[in-house]
Design a protein around this motif. Sequence first.
Motif, PDB file in Angstrom:
ATOM      1  N   TYR A  85       1.044  -1.012   0.228  1.00  0.00           N
ATOM      2  CA  TYR A  85      -0.292  -0.082  -0.467  1.00  0.00           C
ATOM      3  C   TYR A  85       1.027   1.322   0.134  1.00  0.00           C
ATOM      4  CZ  TYR A  85      -4.735  -2.415   1.134  1.00  0.00           C
ATOM      5  OH  TYR A  85      -5.616  -3.249   1.026  1.00  0.00           O
ATOM      6  N   LYS A  86       0.184   2.160  -0.400  1.00  0.00           N
ATOM      7  CA  LYS A  86       0.940   3.818  -0.145  1.00  0.00           C
ATOM      8  C   LYS A  86       1.204   4.013   1.047  1.00  0.00           C
ATOM      9  CE  LYS A  86       1.108   7.693  -2.891  1.00  0.00           C
ATOM     10  NZ  LYS A  86       0.036   8.401  -4.184  1.00  0.00           N
ATOM     11  N   SER A  87       1.500   4.620   1.237  1.00  0.00           N
ATOM     12  CA  SER A  87       1.794   5.855   2.325  1.00  0.00           C
ATOM     13  C   SER A  87       0.915   7.523   2.295  1.00  0.00           C
ATOM     14  CB  SER A  87       3.160   6.274   2.429  1.00  0.00           C
ATOM     15  OG  SER A  87       2.897   7.090   3.879  1.00  0.00           O
ATOM     16  N   SER A  88       0.174   7.621   3.276  1.00  0.00           N
ATOM     17  CA  SER A  88      -0.031   8.889   2.453  1.00  0.00           C
ATOM     18  C   SER A  88       0.398  10.312   2.961  1.00  0.00           C
ATOM     19  CB  SER A  88      -1.563   9.219   3.724  1.00  0.00           C
ATOM     20  OG  SER A  88      -0.939   9.674   5.243  1.00  0.00           O
ATOM     21  N   GLU A  89       1.389  10.033   3.651  1.00  0.00           N
ATOM     22  CA  GLU A  89       2.887  11.177   3.035  1.00  0.00           C
ATOM     23  C   GLU A  89       2.783  11.905   1.646  1.00  0.00           C
ATOM     24  OE1 GLU A  89       2.925  12.884   6.184  1.00  0.00           O
ATOM     25  OE2 GLU A  89       2.592  10.798   7.346  1.00  0.00           O
ATOM     26  N   ASN A  90       3.517  12.895   1.539  1.00  0.00           N
ATOM     27  CA  ASN A  90       3.497  13.617   0.359  1.00  0.00           C
ATOM     28  C   ASN A  90       4.737  13.065  -0.581  1.00  0.00           C
ATOM     29  OD1 ASN A  90       1.394  14.966   1.172  1.00  0.00           O
ATOM     30  ND2 ASN A  90       2.590  17.029   1.228  1.00  0.00           N
ATOM     31  N   ASP A  91       5.666  11.676   0.419  1.00  0.00           N
ATOM     32  CA  ASP A  91       6.312  11.056  -0.665  1.00  0.00           C
ATOM     33  C   ASP A  91       5.676  10.559  -1.081  1.00  0.00           C
ATOM     34  OD1 ASP A  91       6.444   9.435   1.570  1.00  0.00           O
ATOM     35  OD2 ASP A  91       8.456   9.929   2.182  1.00  0.00           O
ATOM     36  N   GLY A  92       4.439   9.844  -0.876  1.00  0.00           N
ATOM     37  CA  GLY A  92       4.123   8.535  -1.683  1.00  0.00           C
ATOM     38  C   GLY A  92       5.032   7.481  -1.650  1.00  0.00           C
ATOM     39  N   ARG A  93       5.782   7.428  -0.049  1.00  0.00           N
ATOM     40  CA  ARG A  93       6.574   5.513  -0.531  1.00  0.00           C
ATOM     41  C   ARG A  93       5.196   4.395  -0.443  1.00  0.00           C
ATOM     42  NH1 ARG A  93      10.621   5.990   4.079  1.00  0.00           N
ATOM     43  NH2 ARG A  93      10.353   8.599   3.808  1.00  0.00           N
ATOM     44  N   ARG A  94       6.110   3.378  -1.057  1.00  0.00           N
ATOM     45  CA  ARG A  94       4.915   2.563  -0.063  1.00  0.00           C
ATOM     46  C   ARG A  94       5.920   1.609   0.647  1.00  0.00           C
ATOM     47  NH1 ARG A  94       1.303   1.246  -3.512  1.00  0.00           N
ATOM     48  NH2 ARG A  94       0.237   3.149  -5.548  1.00  0.00           N
ATOM     49  N   VAL A  95       7.321   1.360   0.796  1.00  0.00           N
ATOM     50  CA  VAL A  95       8.144   1.057   1.488  1.00  0.00           C
ATOM     51  C   VAL A  95       8.324   1.909   2.982  1.00  0.00           C
ATOM     52  CG1 VAL A  95      10.518  -0.359   2.418  1.00  0.00           C
ATOM     53  CG2 VAL A  95       9.245  -0.733   0.097  1.00  0.00           C
ATOM     54  N   LEU A  96       7.556   1.491   4.063  1.00  0.00           N
ATOM     55  CA  LEU A  96       7.802   2.064   5.346  1.00  0.00           C
ATOM     56  C   LEU A  96       8.881   2.987   5.617  1.00  0.00           C
ATOM     57  CD1 LEU A  96       4.246   1.263   7.377  1.00  0.00           C
ATOM     58  CD2 LEU A  96       3.983   3.038   5.188  1.00  0.00           C
ATOM     59  N   ALA A  97       9.612   1.598   5.576  1.00  0.00           N
ATOM     60  CA  ALA A  97      10.908   2.036   6.159  1.00  0.00           C
ATOM     61  C   ALA A  97      12.057   1.154   5.909  1.00  0.00           C
ATOM     62  CB  ALA A  97      11.131   1.577   8.132  1.00  0.00           C
ATOM     63  N   VAL A  98      12.946   1.561   5.615  1.00  0.00           N
ATOM     64  CA  VAL A  98      14.513   0.401   4.982  1.00  0.00           C
ATOM     65  C   VAL A  98      15.562   0.941   6.215  1.00  0.00           C
ATOM     66  CG1 VAL A  98      16.217  -0.350   3.076  1.00  0.00           C
ATOM     67  CG2 VAL A  98      13.774   0.858   3.312  1.00  0.00           C
ATOM     68  N   THR A  99      16.059  -0.140   7.220  1.00  0.00           N
ATOM     69  CA  THR A  99      16.944  -0.324   7.550  1.00  0.00           C
ATOM     70  C   THR A  99      18.241  -0.950   7.011  1.00  0.00           C
ATOM     71  OG1 THR A  99      15.965  -1.919   9.153  1.00  0.00           O
ATOM     72  CG2 THR A  99      15.549   0.298   9.495  1.00  0.00           C
ATOM     73  N   ALA A 100      19.580  -0.149   7.415  1.00  0.00           N
ATOM     74  CA  ALA A 100      20.086  -1.477   7.039  1.00  0.00           C
ATOM     75  C   ALA A 100      21.377  -1.366   8.586  1.00  0.00           C
ATOM     76  CB  ALA A 100      21.551  -0.734   6.236  1.00  0.00           C
ATOM     77  N   ASP A 101      20.921  -3.066   8.997  1.00  0.00           N
ATOM     78  CA  ASP A 101      21.994  -3.053  10.450  1.00  0.00           C
ATOM     79  C   ASP A 101      21.388  -2.239  11.311  1.00  0.00           C
ATOM     80  OD1 ASP A 101      23.645  -4.851   9.360  1.00  0.00           O
ATOM     81  OD2 ASP A 101      24.666  -3.446   8.944  1.00  0.00           O
ATOM     82  N   THR A 102      21.718  -1.574  12.256  1.00  0.00           N
ATOM     83  CA  THR A 102      20.561  -0.672  12.837  1.00  0.00           C
ATOM     84  C   THR A 102      21.037   0.675  12.162  1.00  0.00           C
ATOM     85  OG1 THR A 102      22.771   0.332  14.332  1.00  0.00           O
ATOM     86  CG2 THR A 102      21.787  -1.900  15.029  1.00  0.00           C
ATOM     87  N   THR A 103      20.844   1.210  10.981  1.00  0.00           N
ATOM     88  CA  THR A 103      20.689   2.942  10.304  1.00  0.00           C
ATOM     89  C   THR A 103      19.812   3.033   9.519  1.00  0.00           C
ATOM     90  OG1 THR A 103      23.831   2.921   9.800  1.00  0.00           O
ATOM     91  CG2 THR A 103      22.059   4.192   8.983  1.00  0.00           C
TER      92      THR A 103
END
Length: 326
Positions: A85-103
């Motif tokens: 699903y698409k986020s309602s925020e203006n950036d239109g992202r569909r993946v809500l968060a991406v982390t690499a290890d703890t970053t």
Amino acid sequence: MLTRRAILQQAGKTATDPTLVVAGVALPYLYLEQMSYRLGYSANASQQGQLRGDTIFYCPGALYVESAAGTGSGSQTIVTAQPAYKSSENDGRRVLAVTADTTRLTLGVDYTESYGSITSGAAVTTVHLLATYASTSTIRIIYSSPTAKQYAQGVHEDATVKPAAVRGKDIEVYVGGYNPNDIPTSQANKWTSVQQVQLDWRVTFEKDQEFGNYYAVEVSYTDVPAVTGSIDLKPRNPAELETKIRQAAGVSDVTQVLGPTSTTPLALDIVIKDAQTQPGQSKPIKRFHIADARFTLPGYTGQVQQKLTVTVPFESDQGALLIYGA
């Protein structure tokens, strides 16, 4: 530390398919902020954790958390296993968060997204990583999808595992040193007359934000961990109380008067034993260890025709709490 968390909402026992996930709440950057342990003589022992995140998403569908190892390539991609699903925020992202290890990674700076065809408001999403991540790194993504997700009883702990309460008879407190390999010698440091122990580990987090970004950039400590607590005593007589106070203060000379600065760091061990073994045969199943507990001399309130209960507070100098298993 938890880099992501999904709270799932099931349809309920009266629904046609009660274990089917119908919605969820995503907390993509969640940390343990406080852990408290309360051990009482007559009450069941308890532990309570407090988690703190920087963002919360209420999602219309099931939540998916997927992981991938780094490939060592500067053009690595990760494709969602389900349409997102698409986020309602203006950036239109569909993946809500991406982390690499703890970053936490930032959309447009650390990665970009591309999408397949949209069906019922959702689309398979490809995350394009802009940096190179080694095979030892773990990249995690979280998203919401209309694809149903089933959580049947089989995902829970095996039925042969039965929880058991820990009571006061299974708990021992040692001040001044405890050697699990030489328990008889450690008995000299065992405290009697203990009624309750409170133990708290806490850190304070602060989320970092920036212009031009809807989401937090990072979560960081604002201070070192604090380990505090208290021991409640009901001494048998004044002599026992004085002996324990002198031990906690690190003063062995019985001719010296104890004051507010009479204190020295001492090892504190709280040992929990197996409640299901025979008396006298119990073995430790968990041990809380503070190497530098500094005790505060207690105050007290005398009451007529009641035994005195004294609370002895303590705090770790370095904020280190070690927990050992069986």
